[in-house]
Design an enzyme around this catalytic site. Structure first.
Site, mmCIF file in Angstrom:
data_model
loop_
_atom_site.group_PDB
_atom_site.id
_atom_site.type_symbol
_atom_site.label_atom_id
_atom_site.label_comp_id
_atom_site.label_asym_id
_atom_site.label_seq_id
_atom_site.Cartn_x
_atom_site.Cartn_y
_atom_site.Cartn_z
ATOM 1 C CE1 TYR A 160 -4.254 1.338 -0.365
ATOM 2 C CE2 TYR A 160 -3.695 2.546 1.520
ATOM 3 C CZ TYR A 160 -4.625 2.263 0.415
ATOM 4 O OH TYR A 160 -5.526 3.053 0.277
ATOM 5 C CE LYS A 167 -7.049 6.093 0.673
ATOM 6 N NZ LYS A 167 -8.146 7.060 0.087
HETATM 7 P P1 NDP Z 1 -11.850 4.836 -8.673
HETATM 8 O O1 NDP Z 1 -10.489 4.804 -9.749
HETATM 9 O O2 NDP Z 1 -12.999 4.346 -9.361
HETATM 10 O O3 NDP Z 1 -11.992 6.290 -8.027
HETATM 11 C C1 NDP Z 1 -11.187 7.176 -7.884
HETATM 12 C C2 NDP Z 1 -11.448 8.361 -8.312
HETATM 13 O O4 NDP Z 1 -10.316 9.482 -8.193
HETATM 14 C C3 NDP Z 1 -11.654 8.451 -9.693
HETATM 15 O O5 NDP Z 1 -12.872 9.158 -10.365
HETATM 16 C C4 NDP Z 1 -10.610 9.625 -10.358
HETATM 17 O O6 NDP Z 1 -10.876 9.986 -11.646
HETATM 18 C C5 NDP Z 1 -10.479 10.295 -9.154
HETATM 19 N N1 NDP Z 1 -9.494 11.406 -9.240
HETATM 20 C C6 NDP Z 1 -8.053 10.963 -9.219
HETATM 21 N N2 NDP Z 1 -7.477 12.162 -9.325
HETATM 22 C C7 NDP Z 1 -8.173 13.170 -9.428
HETATM 23 C C8 NDP Z 1 -7.848 14.567 -9.297
HETATM 24 N N3 NDP Z 1 -6.870 15.088 -9.610
HETATM 25 N N4 NDP Z 1 -9.182 15.386 -9.374
HETATM 26 C C9 NDP Z 1 -10.506 14.741 -9.326
HETATM 27 N N5 NDP Z 1 -10.447 13.269 -9.317
HETATM 28 C C10 NDP Z 1 -9.404 12.713 -9.219
HETATM 29 O O7 NDP Z 1 -11.026 3.947 -7.327
HETATM 30 P P2 NDP Z 1 -12.007 3.664 -5.994
HETATM 31 O O8 NDP Z 1 -13.500 3.655 -6.357
HETATM 32 O O9 NDP Z 1 -11.251 2.264 -5.676
HETATM 33 O O10 NDP Z 1 -11.340 4.842 -5.278
HETATM 34 C C11 NDP Z 1 -12.201 5.806 -4.523
HETATM 35 C C12 NDP Z 1 -11.623 6.084 -3.000
HETATM 36 O O11 NDP Z 1 -11.777 4.909 -2.146
HETATM 37 C C13 NDP Z 1 -10.174 6.441 -3.134
HETATM 38 O O12 NDP Z 1 -10.146 7.485 -1.931
HETATM 39 C C14 NDP Z 1 -9.679 5.111 -2.602
HETATM 40 O O13 NDP Z 1 -8.247 5.113 -1.997
HETATM 41 C C15 NDP Z 1 -10.719 4.355 -1.566
HETATM 42 N N6 NDP Z 1 -10.778 3.190 -1.246
HETATM 43 C C16 NDP Z 1 -10.330 2.064 -2.503
HETATM 44 C C17 NDP Z 1 -10.541 0.644 -2.053
HETATM 45 C C18 NDP Z 1 -10.362 -0.398 -3.004
HETATM 46 O O14 NDP Z 1 -10.095 -1.563 -2.648
HETATM 47 N N7 NDP Z 1 -10.787 0.014 -4.113
HETATM 48 C C19 NDP Z 1 -10.451 0.334 -0.513
HETATM 49 C C20 NDP Z 1 -10.558 1.473 0.567
HETATM 50 C C21 NDP Z 1 -10.654 2.758 0.000
HETATM 51 P P3 NDP Z 1 -10.302 9.369 -12.952
HETATM 52 O O15 NDP Z 1 -10.444 7.792 -12.949
HETATM 53 O O16 NDP Z 1 -11.067 10.037 -13.963
HETATM 54 O O17 NDP Z 1 -8.828 9.633 -12.834
#
Ligand code: NDP
Length: 259
Positions: A160, A167
């Site tokens: 991670y 985080k």
């Molecule tokens: P996704 O990739 O689906 O979502 C992440 C989002 O962040 C995307 O929509 C991405 O946009 C956006 N993003 C990145 N950089 C920017 C920026 N500069 N401005 C605006 N938006 C931005 O992944 P997840 O749904 O997994 O992630 C969502 C949250 O959940 C995160 O905080 C992640 O750390 C957290 N999380 C995820 C877990 C998992 O196992 N998946 C577990 C626990 C927490 P784009 O794709 O268009 O670049």
């Protein structure tokens, strides 16, 4: 009548139908919420890939869709101005955003570059401050902000790496914001999800091993589903959770209690 009937909010972080923000949005929509959404600005406006991906999912019910890079102050101002124009006041903000450059994310923390550290922290942590400072001006009393985190912010989870450091900072930020915005009548919480396959998580090393560990060693002896995360996210943002603030609620089949 749905729990979100008459409630309005903003959702940041739907990239596609695997996104955690999408799992939560589906529950919010089912409960009657009205929402505005954002996507990363498309590099080539002639081929609006990001906008199209998001529009395909929310087209039937979005109040508006705007481009927003959380590093860009003008984008952020435009989103909150639009929310004010469209809704007047809002009830919730969902922050579901994280990013770290691949070279920095893949390697050990001691090798992270200065620029990579700044960028990861800015997008994954400071963005919540950017949203909160704007949200508090248009949140209704009783309103709230929810952000997404992972156990790697509390404990060392191999693979991670720098995202764990981000985080940790995010979780601390949530607590400080909860204390600062509480007297204004607003709640700020974190949902700590178990590992789900998404665009972001596919960049995390050893993701498949992590999932297997949850299946073998969590109290429920399985991993969680997007729907379970969606339902808990919706609950935390609803009035049913009106007494909960500064919380980091784990939706991880209980894995976080294991030694
Ligand atoms: P996704 O990739 O689906 O979502 C992440 C989002 O962040 C995307 O929509 C991405 O946009 C956006 N993003 C990145 N950089 C920017 C920026 N500069 N401005 C605006 N938006 C931005 O992944 P997840 O749904 O997994 O992630 C969502 C949250 O959940 C995160 O905080 C992640 O750390 C957290 N999380 C995820 C877990 C998992 O196992 N998946 C577990 C626990 C927490 P784009 O794709 O268009 O670049």
């Amino acid at each position: 009548m749905g729990l979100f009937e008459g409630k309005k909010g903003l959702v940041f972080g739907i990239a596609n139908d695997h996104s955690i923000a999408w799992a939560i949005t589906q529950q919010l929509h089912a409960e009657g919420a009205e929402m505005g959404f954002t996507h990363l600005p498309d590099k080539d406006p002639e081929r609006p890939r990001m906008e199209r991906r998001l529009r395909k999912l929310v087209d039937d019910f979005d109040k508006f869709i705007l481009p927003c890079d959380v590093q860009n102050e003008e984008n952020l101002d435009a989103v909150f101005a639009k929310a004010k124009e469209e809704f007047g006041e809002i009830d919730f903000v969902l922050h579901s955003i994280a990013y770290a450059p691949m070279d920095d994310l893949k390697g050990p923390v001691h090798n992270v570059s200065r620029d990579g550290f700044k960028l990861s922290m800015e997008i994954s942590c400071y963005s919540l401050i950017s949203l909160a400072s704007r949200a508090r001006k248009i949140l209704k009393p009783g309103g709230n902000i929810l952000s997404l985190t992972y156990l790697g912010g509390e404990k060392v989870i191999p693979g991670y790496n720098i995202m764990g450091v981000c985080k940790s900072a995010l979780e601390s930020t949530i607590e400080y914001l909860a204390n600062e915005l509480g007297p204004e009548g607003f709640r700020v919480n974190a949902l700590s999800a178990g590992p789900l396959k998404t665009l972001s998580s596919s960049a995390v090393g050893e993701f498949d091993q992590m999932t297997k560990l949850y299946e073998s060693f969590s109290p429920l002896r399985r991993n969680i589903t997007p729907e379970e995360v969606g339902k808990t996210g919706m609950f935390l943002m609803s009035d049913q959770a009106s007494g909960i603030s500064g919380e980091n609620l784990h939706v991880d089949a209980g894995y976080h209690i294991m030694g």
